[in-house]
Scaffold this motif. Structure first.
Motif, PDB file in Angstrom:
ATOM      1  N   GLN A  48     -44.512  -0.512 -10.621  1.00  0.00           N
ATOM      2  CA  GLN A  48     -44.126   0.879 -10.406  1.00  0.00           C
ATOM      3  C   GLN A  48     -42.611   1.016 -10.299  1.00  0.00           C
ATOM      4  N   LEU A  49     -41.977   0.021  -9.672  1.00  0.00           N
ATOM      5  CA  LEU A  49     -40.520   0.062  -9.523  1.00  0.00           C
ATOM      6  C   LEU A  49     -39.814   0.030 -10.871  1.00  0.00           C
ATOM      7  N   THR A  50     -40.422  -0.619 -11.863  1.00  0.00           N
ATOM      8  CA  THR A  50     -39.783  -0.726 -13.176  1.00  0.00           C
ATOM      9  C   THR A  50     -39.957   0.529 -14.012  1.00  0.00           C
ATOM     10  N   ILE A  51     -40.866   1.421 -13.621  1.00  0.00           N
ATOM     11  CA  ILE A  51     -41.108   2.626 -14.424  1.00  0.00           C
ATOM     12  C   ILE A  51     -40.721   3.899 -13.681  1.00  0.00           C
ATOM     13  N   GLU A  52     -40.195   3.758 -12.459  1.00  0.00           N
ATOM     14  CA  GLU A  52     -39.838   4.923 -11.656  1.00  0.00           C
ATOM     15  C   GLU A  52     -38.335   5.125 -11.594  1.00  0.00           C
ATOM     16  N   ASP A  53     -37.930   6.370 -11.512  1.00  0.00           N
ATOM     17  CA  ASP A  53     -36.548   6.723 -11.218  1.00  0.00           C
ATOM     18  C   ASP A  53     -36.309   6.530  -9.722  1.00  0.00           C
ATOM     19  N   ASP A  54     -35.236   5.833  -9.369  1.00  0.00           N
ATOM     20  CA  ASP A  54     -34.982   5.489  -7.965  1.00  0.00           C
ATOM     21  C   ASP A  54     -34.846   6.717  -7.067  1.00  0.00           C
ATOM     22  N   LEU A  55     -34.195   7.753  -7.571  1.00  0.00           N
ATOM     23  CA  LEU A  55     -33.899   8.917  -6.728  1.00  0.00           C
ATOM     24  C   LEU A  55     -35.109   9.826  -6.554  1.00  0.00           C
ATOM     25  N   THR A  56     -35.722  10.229  -7.645  1.00  0.00           N
ATOM     26  CA  THR A  56     -36.760  11.264  -7.588  1.00  0.00           C
ATOM     27  C   THR A  56     -38.176  10.715  -7.493  1.00  0.00           C
ATOM     28  N   ARG A  57     -38.346   9.416  -7.792  1.00  0.00           N
ATOM     29  CA  ARG A  57     -39.664   8.776  -7.844  1.00  0.00           C
ATOM     30  C   ARG A  57     -40.535   9.336  -8.965  1.00  0.00           C
ATOM     31  N   LEU A  58     -39.911  10.039  -9.901  1.00  0.00           N
ATOM     32  CA  LEU A  58     -40.619  10.397 -11.126  1.00  0.00           C
ATOM     33  C   LEU A  58     -40.569   9.208 -12.073  1.00  0.00           C
ATOM     34  N   TYR A  59     -41.367   9.262 -13.144  1.00  0.00           N
ATOM     35  CA  TYR A  59     -41.272   8.225 -14.160  1.00  0.00           C
ATOM     36  C   TYR A  59     -39.896   8.285 -14.824  1.00  0.00           C
ATOM     37  N   ASN A  60     -39.409   7.117 -15.285  1.00  0.00           N
ATOM     38  CA  ASN A  60     -38.077   7.064 -15.880  1.00  0.00           C
ATOM     39  C   ASN A  60     -38.125   7.160 -17.406  1.00  0.00           C
ATOM     40  N   ARG A  61     -36.940   7.097 -18.013  1.00  0.00           N
ATOM     41  CA  ARG A  61     -36.830   7.262 -19.466  1.00  0.00           C
ATOM     42  C   ARG A  61     -37.544   6.133 -20.210  1.00  0.00           C
ATOM     43  N   ARG A  62     -37.482   4.930 -19.683  1.00  0.00           N
ATOM     44  CA  ARG A  62     -38.152   3.802 -20.332  1.00  0.00           C
ATOM     45  C   ARG A  62     -39.654   4.053 -20.427  1.00  0.00           C
ATOM     46  N   TYR A  63     -40.228   4.561 -19.343  1.00  0.00           N
ATOM     47  CA  TYR A  63     -41.667   4.820 -19.350  1.00  0.00           C
ATOM     48  C   TYR A  63     -42.000   6.018 -20.237  1.00  0.00           C
ATOM     49  N   PHE A  64     -41.092   6.971 -20.312  1.00  0.00           N
ATOM     50  CA  PHE A  64     -41.274   8.112 -21.218  1.00  0.00           C
ATOM     51  C   PHE A  64     -41.456   7.626 -22.652  1.00  0.00           C
ATOM     52  N   ASN A  65     -40.619   6.675 -23.071  1.00  0.00           N
ATOM     53  CA  ASN A  65     -40.702   6.162 -24.442  1.00  0.00           C
ATOM     54  C   ASN A  65     -42.055   5.525 -24.730  1.00  0.00           C
ATOM     55  N   LYS A  66     -42.648   4.933 -23.711  1.00  0.00           N
ATOM     56  CA  LYS A  66     -43.965   4.313 -23.882  1.00  0.00           C
ATOM     57  C   LYS A  66     -45.073   5.362 -23.879  1.00  0.00           C
ATOM     58  N   ILE A  67     -44.999   6.289 -22.924  1.00  0.00           N
ATOM     59  CA  ILE A  67     -46.080   7.260 -22.749  1.00  0.00           C
ATOM     60  C   ILE A  67     -46.158   8.244 -23.907  1.00  0.00           C
TER      61      ILE A  67
END
Length: 422
Positions: free
Chosen positions: A251-270
């Motif tokens: 989860q730490l690798t796919i989350e944005d540290d500040l908002t706890r939303l998914y990050n850009r890397r995970y967006f590219n996958k999803i």
């Protein structure tokens, strides 16, 4: 890892699933020169007499001859490691009778498998038998999260490891429904799929979330196996492999540290996965990109700590407003957010998108640099496509981003629908 020990041994590996066999072989052959594979019990038995292995690694359920029957027919003192997705205690008891040394529950953890190989070889040199029956039963009881229910899902027994892990004891657990561990986040469709599978006599395996007695959540690879008597299902044996820490790290690798939303890397996958899924289901796919209006002014006026707080507030609204399993919210970078959702047509998608920006407006976060509204607002670009008109991910993102640009330059605090939507 004792590489020298591994280099000098001969291993017979019997596995009928090509993908699993290929992955395990690829990694272990790096360390074990004498690594031989067979695809079923008959082939494994023939190969055993040719190569005289130091250790056998085998699956249980295989065509022609299963792993346990192969071990029985070979009738050797060679150490045996069982790799299996099956959790039926009958398998364990049969394996104990055959003096099996180690169980590895699928999916196979390669590090755990290598450790098991080393332990077997070392201990086999020191003693004729790796485990006596009572020792192996004790190890299962103390280390494996095993529970047994009747055919209706009422708990009948569990291992000591299970009680210690979940915080329950026999008195407050035996006789209770399987729902005692049920987590409220788990959708009913998961349990429908579970019961349909095991009631048909098949093995169910899936990642599932549960809760302990103290309400702490945990995530397990859950394997449930039916037990039969006179061709009727009489009970279910469940083995849970705790992967909570692993999932948290993921989860730490796919989350944005500040908002706890998914990050850009995970967006590219999803975005890739969702386009494929929606195309299979012949539905609609939507991407909404949002940007906070006059955010640079906000940071200049209120400072970066307040800016971070504003980002978290917007993220909270988006997350709380997208509750379906197929809804995903991302922080794409800076003050830009993204929402992926599906199965809403163009009009429904536009209505949903307008609802999101209204909710952000209604948060009434002061922003005196926004001369029109004096509060935080967002502009958004929406692209909605029927599965028949899908294009590649980069183009779809560009269509949404172009619509966002138009929203920014036509008054802000609005959603603009991409002209490419259809």
């Amino acid at each position: 890892m004792n590489k020298e020990l591994l280099q000098n041994i001969v291993v017979l590996y019997v596995e009928d699933e090509p993908q699993i066999a290929q992955e395990v072989s690829y990694h272990l052959k790096k360390y074990i020169k004498g690594f031989y594979t067979a695809t079923n019990g008959e082939e494994g038995k023939e190969l055993f007499y040719k190569i005289n292995p130091d250790i056998i690694i085998t699956d249980i359920q295989m065509p022609k001859l299963n792993g346990l029957e192969m071990i029985k027919q070979i009738n050797s003192n060679v150490p045996v490691i069982i790799t299996t997705a099956y959790s039926d205690l009958e398998y364990f008891l049969t394996a104990i009778e055959l003096n099996v040394n180690k169980f590895i529950i699928k999916p196979i953890d390669l590090i755990e498998l290598v450790k098991a190989i080393q332990e077997c070889i070392i201990k086999n040199n020191l003693q004729e038998r790796f485990f006596e029956k009572d020792n192996l039963l004790k190890i299962i009881n103390e280390n494996v999260l095993v529970s047994i229910t009747d055919a209706n899902g009422i708990y009948m027994d569990a291992s000591s490891a299970f009680y210690e892990f979940t915080g329950y004891n026999k008195e407050d657990f035996i006789g209770k429904s399987y729902e005692i561990l049920k987590h409220e986040d788990t959708e009913e469709s998961v349990y429908e799929r579970l019961w349909n599978t095991i009631n048909s006599g098949k093995v169910f395996q899936e990642e599932m979330k549960f809760k302990k007695k103290n309400a702490e959540e945990f995530i397990c690879i859950t394997t449930i196996t039916p037990s039969f008597k006179d061709e009727k299902i009489v009970s279910y044996t469940t083995i849970r492999q705790d992967i909570t820490d692993k999932k948290r790290l993921e989860q730490l690798t796919i989350e944005d540290d500040l908002t706890r939303l998914y990050n850009r890397r995970y967006f590219n996958k999803i975005i890739t996965n969702e386009l494929q899924r929606v195309k299979r289901e012949k539905g609609y796919f939507s991407l909404l990109t949002l940007d906070i209006d006059y955010f640079k002014k906000y940071n200049d006026m209120y400072g970066h700590l307040k800016g971070d707080s504003a980002l978290k507030s917007v993220a909270k609204v988006l997350k709380e407003s997208t509750l379906r399993a197929s809804d995903y919210v991302f922080r794409l970078g800076g003050e830009e957010f993204g929402v992926i959702f599906s199965n809403l047509n163009i009009n429904e998608s536009l209505e949903f998108s307008n609802l999101l920006i209204r909710k952000i407006f209604d948060e009434n976060i002061e922003h005196l640099g926004n001369e029109t509204t004096k509060r935080i607002t967002v502009s958004a670009g929406l692209i909605t496509l029927n599965y028949m008109y899908f294009e590649d991910e980069e183009k779809i993102y560009k269509y949404s981003d172009d619509a966002l640009y138009k929203a920014k330059h036509s008054g802000k605090n609005r959603v603009v629908l991409s002209e490419k939507s259809k």
